[in-house]
Each structure stands twice: as structure tokens, then as C-alpha cells.
Design an enzyme around this catalytic site. Sequence first.
Site, PDB file in Angstrom:
ATOM      1  N   PHE A 149      58.720  50.920  23.807  1.00  0.00           N
ATOM      2  CA  PHE A 149      59.481  52.171  23.727  1.00  0.00           C
ATOM      3  C   PHE A 149      58.632  53.348  23.264  1.00  0.00           C
ATOM      4  CE2 PHE A 149      59.766  50.963  19.230  1.00  0.00           C
ATOM      5  CZ  PHE A 149      59.624  52.190  18.598  1.00  0.00           C
ATOM      6  N   LYS A 173      58.651  47.428  34.344  1.00  0.00           N
ATOM      7  CA  LYS A 173      59.866  47.139  33.562  1.00  0.00           C
ATOM      8  C   LYS A 173      59.692  47.907  32.255  1.00  0.00           C
ATOM      9  CE  LYS A 173      61.604  45.237  30.561  1.00  0.00           C
ATOM     10  NZ  LYS A 173      62.112  46.025  29.421  1.00  0.00           N
ATOM     11  N   GLU A 176      64.023  49.443  27.505  1.00  0.00           N
ATOM     12  CA  GLU A 176      65.422  49.822  27.717  1.00  0.00           C
ATOM     13  C   GLU A 176      65.867  50.906  26.737  1.00  0.00           C
ATOM     14  OE1 GLU A 176      64.047  47.105  26.574  1.00  0.00           O
ATOM     15  OE2 GLU A 176      65.420  45.756  25.523  1.00  0.00           O
ATOM     16  N   SER A 226      55.267  44.145  21.023  1.00  0.00           N
ATOM     17  CA  SER A 226      55.044  43.517  19.718  1.00  0.00           C
ATOM     18  C   SER A 226      54.304  42.179  19.878  1.00  0.00           C
ATOM     19  CB  SER A 226      56.391  43.295  19.038  1.00  0.00           C
ATOM     20  OG  SER A 226      57.206  42.497  19.869  1.00  0.00           O
ATOM     21  N   CYS A 281      51.059  52.406  17.978  1.00  0.00           N
ATOM     22  CA  CYS A 281      50.281  51.180  17.728  1.00  0.00           C
ATOM     23  C   CYS A 281      48.928  51.516  17.132  1.00  0.00           C
ATOM     24  CB  CYS A 281      50.095  50.415  19.021  1.00  0.00           C
ATOM     25  SG  CYS A 281      49.149  51.339  20.202  1.00  0.00           S
ATOM     26  N   GLU A 380      53.775  44.202  10.245  1.00  0.00           N
ATOM     27  CA  GLU A 380      53.767  45.480  10.966  1.00  0.00           C
ATOM     28  C   GLU A 380      55.124  46.133  10.718  1.00  0.00           C
ATOM     29  OE1 GLU A 380      54.075  45.656  15.300  1.00  0.00           O
ATOM     30  OE2 GLU A 380      52.737  47.376  15.293  1.00  0.00           O
TER      31      GLU A 380
HETATM   32  P1  NAD Z   1      58.895  44.924  22.061  1.00  0.00           P
HETATM   33  O1  NAD Z   1      57.905  43.819  22.013  1.00  0.00           O
HETATM   34  O2  NAD Z   1      60.198  44.745  21.410  1.00  0.00           O
HETATM   35  O3  NAD Z   1      59.223  45.283  23.611  1.00  0.00           O
HETATM   36  C1  NAD Z   1      58.217  45.559  24.525  1.00  0.00           C
HETATM   37  C2  NAD Z   1      58.721  45.263  25.924  1.00  0.00           C
HETATM   38  O4  NAD Z   1      58.974  43.875  26.043  1.00  0.00           O
HETATM   39  C3  NAD Z   1      60.021  45.967  26.268  1.00  0.00           C
HETATM   40  O5  NAD Z   1      59.957  46.409  27.602  1.00  0.00           O
HETATM   41  C4  NAD Z   1      61.056  44.851  26.117  1.00  0.00           C
HETATM   42  O6  NAD Z   1      62.200  45.033  26.908  1.00  0.00           O
HETATM   43  C5  NAD Z   1      60.266  43.657  26.592  1.00  0.00           C
HETATM   44  N1  NAD Z   1      60.755  42.365  26.118  1.00  0.00           N
HETATM   45  C6  NAD Z   1      61.694  42.116  25.165  1.00  0.00           C
HETATM   46  N2  NAD Z   1      61.870  40.779  25.039  1.00  0.00           N
HETATM   47  C7  NAD Z   1      61.024  40.190  25.918  1.00  0.00           C
HETATM   48  C8  NAD Z   1      60.740  38.835  26.279  1.00  0.00           C
HETATM   49  N3  NAD Z   1      61.356  37.822  25.669  1.00  0.00           N
HETATM   50  N4  NAD Z   1      59.820  38.600  27.225  1.00  0.00           N
HETATM   51  C9  NAD Z   1      59.172  39.622  27.831  1.00  0.00           C
HETATM   52  N5  NAD Z   1      59.399  40.923  27.535  1.00  0.00           N
HETATM   53  C10 NAD Z   1      60.307  41.194  26.594  1.00  0.00           C
HETATM   54  O7  NAD Z   1      58.143  46.212  21.524  1.00  0.00           O
HETATM   55  P2  NAD Z   1      58.744  47.665  21.230  1.00  0.00           P
HETATM   56  O8  NAD Z   1      59.603  47.601  20.025  1.00  0.00           O
HETATM   57  O9  NAD Z   1      59.295  48.274  22.473  1.00  0.00           O
HETATM   58  O10 NAD Z   1      57.391  48.471  20.891  1.00  0.00           O
HETATM   59  C11 NAD Z   1      56.794  48.472  19.634  1.00  0.00           C
HETATM   60  C12 NAD Z   1      55.708  47.422  19.553  1.00  0.00           C
HETATM   61  O11 NAD Z   1      54.741  47.621  20.564  1.00  0.00           O
HETATM   62  C13 NAD Z   1      54.939  47.495  18.246  1.00  0.00           C
HETATM   63  O12 NAD Z   1      54.698  46.188  17.796  1.00  0.00           O
HETATM   64  C14 NAD Z   1      53.639  48.190  18.630  1.00  0.00           C
HETATM   65  O13 NAD Z   1      52.540  47.912  17.788  1.00  0.00           O
HETATM   66  C15 NAD Z   1      53.428  47.635  19.991  1.00  0.00           C
HETATM   67  N6  NAD Z   1      52.548  48.478  20.789  1.00  0.00           N
HETATM   68  C16 NAD Z   1      51.281  48.035  21.000  1.00  0.00           C
HETATM   69  C17 NAD Z   1      50.402  48.833  21.717  1.00  0.00           C
HETATM   70  C18 NAD Z   1      48.999  48.374  21.961  1.00  0.00           C
HETATM   71  O14 NAD Z   1      48.339  49.013  22.751  1.00  0.00           O
HETATM   72  N7  NAD Z   1      48.521  47.322  21.339  1.00  0.00           N
HETATM   73  C19 NAD Z   1      50.831  50.060  22.231  1.00  0.00           C
HETATM   74  C20 NAD Z   1      52.137  50.471  22.002  1.00  0.00           C
HETATM   75  C21 NAD Z   1      52.991  49.664  21.277  1.00  0.00           C
END
Ligand code: NAD
Length: 495
Positions: A149, A173, A176, A226, A281, A380
Amino acid sequence: MRDIPHWIAGEAAEGRSGRSADVFDPATGEIQARVALANEEEVNAAVVAARSAFESWRSTPLSARAEVMFRFRGLLEARREELARAVTAEHGKVLADAAGEVARGIENVEYACGVPNLLKGGFSEMASKGVDVYSMRQPVGVAAGITPFNFPVMVPLWMCANAIACGNSFVLKPSERDPSASILLAELFAEAGLPAGVFNVVQGDGDAAAALIAHPDVSAVSFVGSTPIARRVYESGAQQGKRVQALGGAKNHMVVLPDAELDVAADAAVSAAYGSAGERCMAISVLVAVGDIADDLATAIRSRIEKLRVGPGTESGAEMGPLITAEHRDRVASYVELAKSEGATVVVDGREQRFEGSGFFLGASLIDHVKPEMRVYRDEIFGPVLSVVRAESFDEAIGLVNTNEYANGCTIFTRDGGAAQRFQSQVECGMVGINVPIPVPVAYYSFGGWRSSLFGDSHIYGPEGIQFYTRSKVVTSRWPDPATSRVDLGFPQNR
Ligand code: NAD
């Protein structure tokens, strides 16, 4: 109520699964739209569209693919304000931050415009008598992108610009939580002349992402999110024989040596810890104060927090917006209480700041005397909470960075070139800053962390992105000696 659709085969497609999710305005707490959540059938429709567009797109000349990317870049540039507003409306970050995100995303499209150059192979003439050997890179097919997000424009562009320029088709994808930007990107790709089916969007949650990863026609998966989900995505993709790059969470350290310029370090810490409400991140979440600079630094940061303007992202002068959801805000706030109960000192308690209305706001918090065994240090938090850990020495500071579970980014503030050089050499982390608080690489390098911040061996975008979205092929060729050829090549000996 506005419904946010999918984008399949060149047009918007209404959700048919019967499932949807609310999309909030985090600044008011109100529901402003509904997003469709795709089922397996809808994911399949997007992949089928991508697969059928692939053959013709991969045969499109490089110059023509580059032209589409140039036009796309021009449209993004012309619509950057609209894109930034779409980000602020659903994510909540302040407009200046959102504009910065769009600008960093555009840099990836600029890089992809150079695809004719980026896909040049190697050539060895006369590897053996009459034998030439050469290499080429070819697209992998349908690539999938699953994005978080916190950067709804930039992270999709990290992926799809290079994937598409390399001749792949792509299914995104998005998160949401803030899905509208993905549809804007799809419209701009279409306006730029990208053939239908090359870029598709399926809205959805984890179920849609899982269906996409499992689809037999998806060859490559780029994931950013994450750590627990990144690990799972990597394992399930790899088990199915797919190439996967899965970028996870972070706990980025900023080491401040006693010789650092105090004001510069304090300004950097405040903008890197609280910018975008800490939902980056590459945000700094741990400040490692080495030696006797700790007290002055904590005081300088506290005085800056007192002036920090927290408010709706669209409000002029606002420096920090709300968090993404009420649940996330409450979870972040709970860490301040936890830190107190673990024995840390809460210097500024963001929960004490009051806000009008029902937006998902939380003030900035500063926690001092944090120890490595505390949860506020280990987890985190992904919000506006900065922990200060006091270290006796440079070596102790490096030890902290190198033993943390995460290793996305880290930075050092010092005036000592020798110390900076030792830091860059010894620190075990994917992206390193020297007097730069958020060392996100420019688009012609690649982005990625180490340890639990990345699963897979490929960083994202830049040269490693091009590698990820292509397979290499090596051709060994032999042609008859012209002297013995039966074809008249016009050589004197053939006459
Ligand atoms: P999230 O892991 O909750 O969601 C990320 C994506 O995964 C979303 O599109 C979500 O719908 C999807 N998702 C949810 N459940 C899933 C499943 N079981 N299987 C596959 N996909 C699934 O993360 P978030 O809350 O949207 O974003 C914040 C996190 O992202 C933080 O941990 C942040 O550090 C990380 N992040 C990392 C980077 C990087 O470059 N390392 C960059 C941006 C954000």
C-alpha cells in the site's frame, strides 16, 4: 459509491466475484470507494489476456517498444499532479511526498526507455575455427507484480516498466487499500499505445495474489510487501519452478558518530523517520547514537517534533499525514505503551497529540534508551516511532546493524571519511547511505535488501530488473568456409 474495477485486455472490467473491500480516506476515516476483489476466474481472465498479447508484443521491434515507453513517460509527466492526488486521497501521505513518489516512479520508466541498449547481447567472433558465439536476452512471458500500500504508483512502476519494455506482458495485483492509481496507470499505458492485454490489473487481496502466483502461465513473480508474506510468496513461487523476487520488511538504522553535524543529523532523522508517517520501507526506525552525541541529538529531535505539522495530506504546510487504517494506527500506538513497559524512555508520546475528526492520525513518537532485546527494537512497526539506541563505539553500532533480522537500508552520519569507508565495507545491508538518510538507489542501479528484507537473489529495477524479466540464450554457430561454399558469395575463389 465509486467502484474501482479491474483492467483486463485493454479495458476496465467490473468485479463479478461478489466480494469487495472498502477504500478509506485516511484523513477523514470515511469510506470513499469500493474495490472489487478478484476470484480465480477473474485472475485467470487477466492472465489469459496477458498470455495472448505476449507473442505479438515480444515480436514488436525494440524501437517501437521504446517509443511506447517514451509516450508513457510523457503522459505520466503531464498527469503527475493527478497521480499524486490519487495517492494522497487513498494513502494519506502529504502531496509533496506523493509527488516525490511519482517522480521516482517516472525515473524507472525513463530507464526502461533505453531498452534497445539494455538488451544488447555479447558476441565472440571465431570462438573456434568458423564458429561464432553470441548471447541474447528474451522475455520470460507473463510476469506478475504484487505490490504494497505504501507506494501505489512507484512500486508498480519499479516492476512493470522494465518487464514490459523487455517484451513481457504484465498482470499487476495492487494493494487493496489504495487501488485507484493502478487504473490510472492502465489508462495511461493504453493512451501511450500499449496493445491491449500487455498490462492488466486484477484488484484483490491475498486470495487473488495466491491465484496469480499459482497460475501455470505466470512465469515470474515480483512481490513487495511485509516479510512473512514475502517469505511465503517466495517459497510457493519457487516450489512451482517460477522465478521470484520477494522484497520484505525493514528496520533501518541510522548511525550517528560523535563528530557528525548535529543539526544535519537531526533534520535527516526527523524527515527519514516521520516522513510519510514512517510508512516507508526505507524509513529510519532506529537511531544508533555513538558516544556522547546521544543527549544532544535526542534534544534536537524532540524540538523538531514539536514543530512537525501533522494534518491531512492535501493541507498546505502539512508535513506528516495519517496512517493507512485505524487498525494500523492502533497497532503502531501500542508499541509506545509496550516500549514504556519494557523499560525504555518515552521522550515524545505521539498518542498525546489530539486531532479533530475521525482520520487515522497519530503524532510522532521518540523513544530513548531502547535495548536490542526490546520488541520496539526488534519488530517492524511501520509508523512514526523512532527508537534511539545508545552505543559506546563504532564497532558496537556496526554489530547492531549486522545482527538485526532485517537488512534493507542503513546510513551513517559522520565527517570522518575513514569511518564512512569502514562502514560501507563492513556493514551487511543491501543499501547504504553516507550522510544520506534514505539511500534509495537511482533507477540505473537496483533496489533490494539482504536477510529477511529480500527473498530470492535478484534486486528490483535497474540492471537486475532487466535480468529478472529476461532469460538468456547463447547461440553457438558455424557457417561453411566461404572458400568451400556452394553458394556464389561473390568471392573470387568461388568464381
Ligand atoms: P502486505 O505484505 O500486507 O501486502 C503486500 C501485498 O501482498 C498486497 O498487495 C496484499 O494484498 C498482498 N497479500 C496479502 N496477503 C497475501 C498472501 N497471503 N499471499 C500473497 N500476497 C498477499 O504489505 P503492506 O502492508 O501492503 O505494505 C507494508 C509492508 O511492505 C511493510 O512491511 C514494508 O516494509 C514493506 N515494503 C517493503 C519494500 C521493499 O522494497 N523492501 C517496499 C515497500 C514496502
